[in-house]
Design a protein around this motif. Structure first.
Motif, mmCIF file in Angstrom:
data_model
loop_
_atom_site.group_PDB
_atom_site.id
_atom_site.type_symbol
_atom_site.label_atom_id
_atom_site.label_comp_id
_atom_site.label_asym_id
_atom_site.label_seq_id
_atom_site.Cartn_x
_atom_site.Cartn_y
_atom_site.Cartn_z
ATOM 1 N N VAL A 66 0.846 -1.199 0.000
ATOM 2 C CA VAL A 66 0.000 0.000 0.000
ATOM 3 C C VAL A 66 0.879 1.245 0.000
ATOM 4 C CG1 VAL A 66 -1.687 1.325 1.339
ATOM 5 C CG2 VAL A 66 -1.905 -1.154 1.180
ATOM 6 N N THR A 67 0.561 2.167 -0.917
ATOM 7 C CA THR A 67 1.210 3.475 -0.935
ATOM 8 C C THR A 67 0.122 4.525 -0.763
ATOM 9 O OG1 THR A 67 2.959 2.712 -2.423
ATOM 10 C CG2 THR A 67 2.608 5.093 -2.285
ATOM 11 N N VAL A 68 0.381 5.495 0.115
ATOM 12 C CA VAL A 68 -0.602 6.540 0.405
ATOM 13 C C VAL A 68 0.100 7.888 0.339
ATOM 14 C CG1 VAL A 68 -2.239 7.435 2.109
ATOM 15 C CG2 VAL A 68 -1.842 4.964 1.955
ATOM 16 N N PHE A 69 -0.557 8.835 -0.338
ATOM 17 C CA PHE A 69 -0.088 10.218 -0.305
ATOM 18 C C PHE A 69 -0.909 10.942 0.742
ATOM 19 C CE2 PHE A 69 1.364 9.098 -4.564
ATOM 20 C CZ PHE A 69 2.652 9.592 -4.521
ATOM 21 N N ALA A 113 3.040 1.081 3.391
ATOM 22 C CA ALA A 113 2.632 0.198 4.491
ATOM 23 C C ALA A 113 2.400 -1.194 3.919
ATOM 24 C CB ALA A 113 1.359 0.730 5.142
ATOM 25 N N ARG A 114 2.366 -2.164 4.798
ATOM 26 C CA ARG A 114 2.164 -3.546 4.354
ATOM 27 C C ARG A 114 0.758 -3.751 3.795
ATOM 28 N NH1 ARG A 114 6.614 -5.906 5.085
ATOM 29 N NH2 ARG A 114 8.040 -5.383 6.753
ATOM 30 N N ASP A 118 -2.042 -1.874 8.482
ATOM 31 C CA ASP A 118 -0.711 -1.393 8.854
ATOM 32 C C ASP A 118 -0.634 0.119 8.646
ATOM 33 O OD1 ASP A 118 2.047 -1.625 9.640
ATOM 34 O OD2 ASP A 118 2.624 -1.565 7.523
ATOM 35 N N PHE A 119 -1.204 0.621 7.538
ATOM 36 C CA PHE A 119 -1.229 2.065 7.320
ATOM 37 C C PHE A 119 -2.007 2.768 8.431
ATOM 38 C CE2 PHE A 119 -3.594 5.769 5.833
ATOM 39 C CZ PHE A 119 -2.525 6.641 5.692
ATOM 40 N N ARG A 126 1.879 7.102 14.712
ATOM 41 C CA ARG A 126 3.078 7.876 14.364
ATOM 42 C C ARG A 126 2.750 9.231 13.741
ATOM 43 N NH1 ARG A 126 7.394 3.437 12.147
ATOM 44 N NH2 ARG A 126 7.562 2.313 14.095
ATOM 45 N N LEU A 127 1.952 9.227 12.685
ATOM 46 C CA LEU A 127 1.738 10.461 11.931
ATOM 47 C C LEU A 127 0.848 11.461 12.660
ATOM 48 C CD1 LEU A 127 1.402 8.776 8.440
ATOM 49 C CD2 LEU A 127 3.335 10.114 9.267
#
Length: 152
Positions: A66-69, A113-114, A118-119, A126-127
């Motif tokens: 997974v990729t997130v902007f 993220a995995r 996980d995201f 964290r964010l």
């Protein structure tokens, strides 16, 4: 700014495709001798056109599917706030890029993220706890294709 001729552009295009090319391979591909290819790369590197060579890892093969902007708006925008945020966000390994931008948000982050759960963990633990973090907007990447750089 450095003046680039057709050979310089061909060298840069070839290296964009495969930064591991040897001078001999590069010369053959571009149609110049090995020594000319080496001198061109050296000149372009010394001029700052070539900043380095990177290893491109396959995120999915490494388990990051997974990729997130993220667009992040800070609560306060003083110099200390920006520095605190930047220092903290760059310490998070899942954050691949941090861009300070103009517009609705102050920062644009690329996060891997995995999977979505996980995201969510990275986002909540964290964010969202970063110093000064306010409004956050997430855009999950559905598909991605690599575009060549400015040289085409």
């Amino acid at each position: 700014m450095i003046d680039l001729d057709d050979t310089d552009r061909a060298v840069l295009r070839a290296l964009q495709g495969d930064a591991t090319l040897t001078a001999a391979e590069l010369g053959r591909q571009v149609g110049v001798s090995q020594s000319v290819a080496w001198r061109r790369v050296k000149r372009l590197t010394e001029a700052g056109v070539i900043k380095g060579r990177r290893l491109d890892l396959d995120k999915e093969a490494l388990g990051f599917g997974v990729t997130v902007f993220l667009g992040v708006k800070l609560l306060a925008k003083g110099r200390a706030s920006l520095e605190d945020f930047e220092r903290a966000v760059t310490a998070i390994p899942e954050v691949q890029t941090v861009q300070h931008v103009l517009g609705r948000y102050d920062y644009r982050l690329r996060v891997v993220a995995r999977d979505l759960s996980d995201f969510e963990r990275v986002l909540r633990r964290r964010l969202m706890t970063l110093p000064g973090a306010g409004e956050v907007e997430a855009n999950v990447v559905l598909s991605e294709e690599r575009r060549p750089g400015p040289l085409g």
